[in-house]
Scaffold this motif. Structure first.
Motif: not given
Length: 348
Positions: A171-178
């Motif tokens: 899993i990649s791309d954590f730019g929107l993660a909270r």
């Protein structure tokens, strides 16, 4: 030179720093030939460092809408998260106008490159697809429950699942993660950002997100991996039914096997396993978040032969409306609704 502001910012990131010149050299000055793809926040390039390591460089686009805070968010999250099914962040570079993230290179690109392509899809037999489904589930369980943080990804999709040499998912791309606190269950936002076709109904309509909104996205992924079809746009060739609606209809008729990718129907496969994955996928995309299982239950259901509860009607059964976006970073496509329309989206 890195100015003092950049230096202070770098110190906050607590991550190995790369000099811009070394990244420029590694990517041959961000050559088009080295471009791997482009996400909502900017292009990604393949590179090779002087020590021989291959890397993937995410170059933040100035017009992407992702600023330094989102970049820091992604860095801080990934630094604290270590799991075999999460992509590994090697370092970063914040220098002048350039904001770069340096990841381990995934030679097999992303999951969507395989499952939605007529030729590449043939390379993924059922056992490999099942392995990918289980790997994504374990990675998501780690984010929700087993890591030091409770993380809601908020943008889980086929394009954000990378595949290594052995086609293991990361899993990649954590730019929107909270990050959620220990007792926190859900959160509401007025800024709805994500990818059409993967957003849970409660998030799309009310800005409400939780671990169960990630579960919904996972359910979409499962149905896409099994079928080789995109959820977005599926309705155009199927009398208005979404991929979810099609899967639900087949399940109700007792013919779920009809969802299986055409490439796999003539090959050897575990029929019980296929049907179980479809069943679990439908449990994950139920309209009400209360009805959806947790990822711990999902992992257990995928790895056992326990009896499964019957799913209730899913969200987005038919595709009824086209959203009108606001500050969109991707092209709009019609979005699946249950007799409602959506406005004021920020899409990726």
């Amino acid at each position: 030179m890195i100015d003092e502001t950049d230096r202070n910012q770098d110190e906050e990131l607590e991550l190995p720093l790369f000099n811009l010149s070394s990244i420029t050299t590694a990517t041959q000055n961000f050559s088009v030939d080295n471009k791997l793809g482009e996400g909502g926040f900017g292009p990604v390039y393949r590179g090779k460092l002087e020590d021989g390591r291959e890397i993937a460089v995410k170059r933040l686009s100035i017009s992407s809408g992702q600023g330094l805070e989102e970049l820091k968010n992604e860095i801080k999250l990934i630094v604290k998260l270590q799991h075999r099914n999460l992509v590994k962040l090697l370092g970063c570079c914040v220098q002048g106008e350039e904001k770069l993230l340096v990841y381990e290179y995934m030679p097999n690109k992303s999951l969507d490159f395989f499952i939605f392509d007529q030729q590449q899809g043939k390379l993924l037999d059922w056992s490999k697809r099942f392995q990918i489904i289980c790997g994504i589930a374990r990675g998501l369980l780690y984010l929700h429950q087993d890591s030091r943080l409770r993380v809601i990804h908020r943008d889980l999709k086929a394009g954000n699942v990378l595949l290594d040499n052995e086609l293991n998912p990361k899993i990649s791309d954590f730019g929107l993660a909270r990050i959620f606190g220990g007792d926190q269950i859900e959160e509401r936002t007025n800024r709805i950002i994500g990818t059409y076709g993967y957003m849970a109904p409660e998030y799309a309509f009310n800005g409400l997100f939780s671990i169960k909104s990630d579960v919904f996205s996972f359910g979409i992924l499962v149905l896409e991996i099994v079928s080789g079809k995109k959820n977005r746009g599926f309705h155009k060739e199927n009398q208005g039914l979404t991929l979810i609606g099609h899967a639900w209809t087949l399940h109700q008729e007792g013919s779920s096997f009809g969802l299986l990718d055409q490439h796999l129907r003539e090959s050897n496969h575990n029929l019980k396993q296929v049907l179980r994955c479809i069943h679990v996928g439908l449990l994950c995309v139920q309209q009400s978040q209360v009805d959806r299982p947790s990822m711990s239950s999902v992992v257990m259901m995928l790895g056992s032969e326990c009896e499964l509860p019957q799913p209730k009607q899913p969200g987005y059964f038919t595709e009824m409306a086209s959203p009108k976006g606001d500050n969109s970073s991707t092209k709009h496509e019609s979005s699946s609704m249950n007799y409602m329309s959506i406005t004021l989206f920020e899409a990726r």
